[in-house]
Design a protein around this motif. Structure first.
Motif, PDB file in Angstrom:
ATOM      1  N   PRO A  43      -3.669  -0.225  -2.940  1.00 52.97           N
ATOM      2  CA  PRO A  43      -3.878   0.604  -2.873  1.00 52.97           C
ATOM      3  C   PRO A  43      -3.250   2.129  -2.387  1.00 52.97           C
ATOM      4  CG  PRO A  43      -4.476  -1.607  -1.983  1.00 52.97           C
ATOM      5  CD  PRO A  43      -3.174  -1.559  -2.896  1.00 52.97           C
ATOM      6  N   PHE A  44      -3.950   3.368  -2.761  1.00 52.75           N
ATOM      7  CA  PHE A  44      -3.902   4.334  -2.138  1.00 52.75           C
ATOM      8  C   PHE A  44      -4.672   4.949  -1.690  1.00 52.75           C
ATOM      9  CE2 PHE A  44      -3.857   8.939  -3.596  1.00 52.75           C
ATOM     10  CZ  PHE A  44      -2.979   9.292  -3.899  1.00 52.75           C
ATOM     11  N   VAL A  45      -3.806   5.591  -0.590  1.00 53.85           N
ATOM     12  CA  VAL A  45      -4.024   6.452   0.442  1.00 53.85           C
ATOM     13  C   VAL A  45      -3.634   7.923   0.313  1.00 53.85           C
ATOM     14  CG1 VAL A  45      -4.289   6.428   2.977  1.00 53.85           C
ATOM     15  CG2 VAL A  45      -4.387   3.761   2.111  1.00 53.85           C
ATOM     16  N   GLN A  46      -4.425   8.865   0.703  1.00 54.47           N
ATOM     17  CA  GLN A  46      -4.638   9.932   0.444  1.00 54.47           C
ATOM     18  C   GLN A  46      -4.350  10.531   2.207  1.00 54.47           C
ATOM     19  OE1 GLN A  46      -6.800  13.293  -1.758  1.00 54.47           O
ATOM     20  NE2 GLN A  46      -4.851  13.332  -2.175  1.00 54.47           N
ATOM     21  N   HIS A  47      -3.619  11.265   2.289  1.00 62.36           N
ATOM     22  CA  HIS A  47      -3.594  12.012   4.367  1.00 62.36           C
ATOM     23  C   HIS A  47      -3.335  13.008   4.348  1.00 62.36           C
ATOM     24  CE1 HIS A  47      -1.868  11.981   8.564  1.00 62.36           C
ATOM     25  NE2 HIS A  47      -1.910  11.468   8.292  1.00 62.36           N
ATOM     26  N   ALA A  48      -4.211  14.437   4.641  1.00 61.81           N
ATOM     27  CA  ALA A  48      -4.091  15.010   4.635  1.00 61.81           C
ATOM     28  C   ALA A  48      -2.987  15.603   5.788  1.00 61.81           C
ATOM     29  CB  ALA A  48      -4.977  15.517   5.508  1.00 61.81           C
ATOM     30  N   VAL A  49      -2.555  17.074   4.834  1.00 63.53           N
ATOM     31  CA  VAL A  49      -0.981  17.218   5.704  1.00 63.53           C
ATOM     32  C   VAL A  49      -1.941  18.752   6.306  1.00 63.53           C
ATOM     33  CG1 VAL A  49       0.457  16.434   4.555  1.00 63.53           C
ATOM     34  CG2 VAL A  49      -0.414  18.958   3.728  1.00 63.53           C
ATOM     35  N   ASP A  50      -2.694  18.918   6.208  1.00 67.41           N
ATOM     36  CA  ASP A  50      -3.325  20.699   6.837  1.00 67.41           C
ATOM     37  C   ASP A  50      -4.520  20.115   6.802  1.00 67.41           C
ATOM     38  OD1 ASP A  50      -3.699  21.276   3.858  1.00 67.41           O
ATOM     39  OD2 ASP A  50      -1.956  22.053   4.189  1.00 67.41           O
ATOM     40  N   MET A  51      -5.455  22.079   6.516  1.00 71.48           N
ATOM     41  CA  MET A  51      -6.672  21.278   6.474  1.00 71.48           C
ATOM     42  C   MET A  51      -7.859  22.135   5.089  1.00 71.48           C
ATOM     43  SD  MET A  51      -7.141  23.850  10.022  1.00 71.48           S
ATOM     44  CE  MET A  51      -9.348  24.713  10.213  1.00 71.48           C
ATOM     45  N   GLY A  52      -6.420  21.570   4.146  1.00 71.45           N
ATOM     46  CA  GLY A  52      -7.321  21.227   3.022  1.00 71.45           C
ATOM     47  C   GLY A  52      -6.738  22.536   2.193  1.00 71.45           C
ATOM     48  N   GLU A  53      -5.899  22.095   0.661  1.00 67.00           N
ATOM     49  CA  GLU A  53      -5.762  22.553  -0.563  1.00 67.00           C
ATOM     50  C   GLU A  53      -6.733  23.759  -1.513  1.00 67.00           C
ATOM     51  OE1 GLU A  53      -4.088  20.438   0.624  1.00 67.00           O
ATOM     52  OE2 GLU A  53      -3.507  20.847   1.621  1.00 67.00           O
ATOM     53  N   PRO A  54      -6.449  24.373  -2.427  1.00 69.99           N
ATOM     54  CA  PRO A  54      -7.981  24.908  -2.867  1.00 69.99           C
ATOM     55  C   PRO A  54      -7.881  23.911  -4.257  1.00 69.99           C
ATOM     56  CG  PRO A  54      -6.443  26.485  -2.555  1.00 69.99           C
ATOM     57  CD  PRO A  54      -5.729  25.593  -2.105  1.00 69.99           C
ATOM     58  N   ARG A  55      -8.675  23.434  -4.669  1.00 67.24           N
ATOM     59  CA  ARG A  55      -8.704  22.590  -6.057  1.00 67.24           C
ATOM     60  C   ARG A  55      -7.926  22.814  -7.191  1.00 67.24           C
ATOM     61  NH1 ARG A  55      -8.805  17.011  -7.307  1.00 67.24           N
ATOM     62  NH2 ARG A  55     -10.172  16.949  -9.436  1.00 67.24           N
ATOM     63  N   MET A  56      -7.730  24.161  -7.243  1.00 66.17           N
ATOM     64  CA  MET A  56      -7.103  23.870  -8.774  1.00 66.17           C
ATOM     65  C   MET A  56      -5.112  23.719  -8.459  1.00 66.17           C
ATOM     66  SD  MET A  56      -6.998  25.578 -11.542  1.00 66.17           S
ATOM     67  CE  MET A  56      -8.223  26.393 -11.539  1.00 66.17           C
ATOM     68  N   VAL A 114       0.846  -1.170   0.035  1.00 67.24           N
ATOM     69  CA  VAL A 114      -0.392   0.197  -0.071  1.00 67.24           C
ATOM     70  C   VAL A 114       1.009   0.968  -0.418  1.00 67.24           C
ATOM     71  CG1 VAL A 114       0.117  -0.340   2.661  1.00 67.24           C
ATOM     72  CG2 VAL A 114      -2.057   0.761   1.064  1.00 67.24           C
ATOM     73  N   VAL A 115       0.296   1.776  -0.190  1.00 66.75           N
ATOM     74  CA  VAL A 115       1.273   3.691  -0.783  1.00 66.75           C
ATOM     75  C   VAL A 115       0.157   4.911  -0.437  1.00 66.75           C
ATOM     76  CG1 VAL A 115       1.886   5.693  -1.769  1.00 66.75           C
ATOM     77  CG2 VAL A 115       2.416   2.494  -3.176  1.00 66.75           C
ATOM     78  N   VAL A 116       1.154   5.371   0.278  1.00 65.70           N
ATOM     79  CA  VAL A 116       0.107   6.277   1.901  1.00 65.70           C
ATOM     80  C   VAL A 116       0.772   8.123   1.266  1.00 65.70           C
ATOM     81  CG1 VAL A 116      -0.305   7.267   3.937  1.00 65.70           C
ATOM     82  CG2 VAL A 116       0.115   5.058   3.727  1.00 65.70           C
ATOM     83  N   GLY A 117       0.564   8.838   1.131  1.00 68.23           N
ATOM     84  CA  GLY A 117       0.905  10.029   0.223  1.00 68.23           C
ATOM     85  C   GLY A 117       0.016  11.313   1.261  1.00 68.23           C
ATOM     86  N   GLY A 118       0.320  12.024   1.055  1.00 76.88           N
ATOM     87  CA  GLY A 118       0.380  13.418   1.658  1.00 76.88           C
ATOM     88  C   GLY A 118      -0.249  14.272   0.751  1.00 76.88           C
ATOM     89  N   ALA A 119      -1.345  14.842   1.038  1.00 76.46           N
ATOM     90  CA  ALA A 119      -1.817  15.174   0.381  1.00 76.46           C
ATOM     91  C   ALA A 119      -1.526  16.224  -1.514  1.00 76.46           C
ATOM     92  CB  ALA A 119      -3.001  16.351   0.448  1.00 76.46           C
ATOM     93  N   LEU A 120      -0.506  16.770  -1.130  1.00 73.17           N
ATOM     94  CA  LEU A 120       0.873  17.408  -1.811  1.00 73.17           C
ATOM     95  C   LEU A 120       1.283  16.223  -2.750  1.00 73.17           C
ATOM     96  CD1 LEU A 120       1.001  20.982  -0.621  1.00 73.17           C
ATOM     97  CD2 LEU A 120      -0.767  20.038  -2.641  1.00 73.17           C
ATOM     98  N   SER A 121       1.640  15.271  -1.470  1.00 70.07           N
ATOM     99  CA  SER A 121       2.515  14.435  -2.701  1.00 70.07           C
ATOM    100  C   SER A 121       2.624  13.479  -3.801  1.00 70.07           C
ATOM    101  CB  SER A 121       2.953  13.273  -1.534  1.00 70.07           C
ATOM    102  OG  SER A 121       3.534  14.131  -0.545  1.00 70.07           O
ATOM    103  N   PHE A 122       1.935  14.361  -4.904  1.00 66.51           N
ATOM    104  CA  PHE A 122       0.729  13.388  -6.380  1.00 66.51           C
ATOM    105  C   PHE A 122       2.030  12.205  -6.219  1.00 66.51           C
ATOM    106  CE2 PHE A 122       0.200  18.318  -6.046  1.00 66.51           C
ATOM    107  CZ  PHE A 122      -1.433  18.162  -5.605  1.00 66.51           C
ATOM    108  N   SER A 123       2.947  12.142  -6.793  1.00 63.98           N
ATOM    109  CA  SER A 123       4.330  10.893  -6.947  1.00 63.98           C
ATOM    110  C   SER A 123       3.374   9.454  -6.586  1.00 63.98           C
ATOM    111  CB  SER A 123       5.290  10.647  -6.752  1.00 63.98           C
ATOM    112  OG  SER A 123       5.474  10.965  -5.291  1.00 63.98           O
ATOM    113  N   ALA A 124       3.109  10.014  -5.267  1.00 69.71           N
ATOM    114  CA  ALA A 124       2.140   8.812  -4.489  1.00 69.71           C
ATOM    115  C   ALA A 124       0.948   8.152  -4.767  1.00 69.71           C
ATOM    116  CB  ALA A 124       1.715   9.126  -2.732  1.00 69.71           C
TER     117      ALA A 124
END
Length: 376
Positions: free
Chosen positions: A130-143, A110-120
């Motif tokens: 499986p890919f798990v995305q893990h928030a690193v703060d309270m959320g970034e803009p979709r852009m 399984v691979v767990v990546g921080g929300a801005l670690s797009f290589s995960a």
């Protein structure tokens, strides 16, 4: 089970995913953290094994294109989001070969990546795990996500992917009451504050008679990057009649020698100090903000980065902070905000309510079962 955690290039985003990685290792799983070479010591300091996947730093990718030509940071808000996303996309692209080499020899389940670690997500899709995305703060803009996806078009084609992979599980550390209405479905997890550690002295975990205020601009400050933000905040609160602590990387301490002698300046473990603080004054960095929230500390935030304005506003609206927009952060306004927060007990009560909500959430050890279930 083998679990690969893909981290970003600074302490804040590394520390956000560390508690889950430690829980996995303590449960007997094999854990590697993949990160750029310049933060290997930061990861190693948490007790986790780190595999460097690029020699360049995150800032190298942010301020240079793929051919090494410098890129100026735009002032327009919309363009700034695109700039951030494109830079993080280049960071992911620059990490991909290192991740492919690592996973060819050590295949994760399984691979767990921080929300801005797009290589995960890319490496998980390539491996079919499986890919798990893990928030690193309270959320970034979709852009930011969209701009990163556009930057990664060559890598998507290289891996035979039609679009950016969607996570099989999203773990969010933002307390539910402060989540955006449009935030994606998630499993909530308690945020556990972590900092770079050293010898802890008694004054760090005890409190004197004076009100204690801690000022920081995060762990990424260097003489060339964001020193003006840290120095400015420090000077703006230096005249207040309080015990002042300035958290700064050791390499910039000499740049702050103009501050009064009674102010402690240098490496400070925020997770140790936060419970003793009456107020945090900072740049609205995610790790700093969440650490304050987890300890029930009211805050004064100046969101110098555009993407943090949104969650700074949410914390302000929850009654646990005052927010000062860049350009309005005069010494008078910052000092006034500090006095207002410290003088009104409603800020402390609101901060305590958020702390209690966060403490009621499942721990990283609790969430580990959800990750394990993905593998079966």
């Amino acid at each position: 089970m083998r679990m690969l955690f893909v981290a970003g290039g600074s302490g804040g985003v590394i520390f956000a995913i560390t508690p889950l990685a430690l829980a996995a290792r303590n449960a007997g799983h094999e854990v590697f953290v993949a990160a750029p070479e310049n933060v290997v010591d930061t990861v190693a300091g948490t007790g986790l094994p780190c595999v460097p996947v690029t020699r360049l730093t995150m800032l190298d990718f942010m301020f240079s294109d793929r051919d090494g030509r410098p890129i100026e940071r735009p002032t327009d808000l919309h363009e700034r989001f695109i700039f951030n996303g494109r830079g993080m996309g280049r960071f992911a692209a620059g990490s991909l070969d290192g991740l492919l080499d690592l996973t060819a020899a050590w295949r994760p389940d399984v691979v767990v990546g921080g929300a801005l670690s797009f290589s995960a997500g890319l490496i998980a899709a390539h491996l079919g795990v499986p890919f798990v995305q893990h928030a690193v703060d309270m959320g970034e803009p979709r852009m930011i996500d969209l701009a990163a996806a556009a930057e990664l078009a060559p890598e998507l084609q290289r891996l035979g992917l039609r679009s950016m992979p969607e996570p099989d599980l999203f773990i969010d550390v933002c307390p539910p009451s402060l989540r955006r209405p449009e935030a994606p479905a998630s499993k909530a997890m308690r945020y556990i504050p972590i900092s770079t550690q050293g010898a802890v002295e008694p004054w760090m975990y005890t409190k004197g008679d004076r009100r204690r205020v801690l000022v920081t601009a995060g762990s990424r400050v260097t003489p060339e990057f964001d020193l003006d933000i840290l120095s400015g905040l420090a000077e703006k609160v230096s005249a207040l009649d309080m015990e002042l602590l300035i958290a700064a990387p050791q390499k910039v301490v000499s740049e702050l020698s103009h501050l009064p002698d009674e102010i402690r300046v240098g490496w400070l473990p925020l997770d140790v100090l936060a419970p003793t603080c009456d107020l945090l004054v900072h740049h609205a960095g995610g790790n700093t903000m969440l650490t304050g929230m987890a300890n029930g500390v009211p805050q004064v935030v100046v969101p110098y980065l555009p993407y943090v304005v949104d969650y700074s506003t949410r914390l302000r609206d929850a009654g646990a902070a005052r927010m000062i927009l860049p350009g309005e952060d005069s010494p008078e306004n910052v000092a006034d905000a500090c006095e207002r927060v410290l003088g009104d007990p409603e800020y402390a009560r609101s901060a305590a309510a958020i702390r209690d909500e966060m403490h009621s959430l499942p721990t990283p050890a609790d969430l580990l079962g959800d990750v394990e279930a993905l593998v079966g």
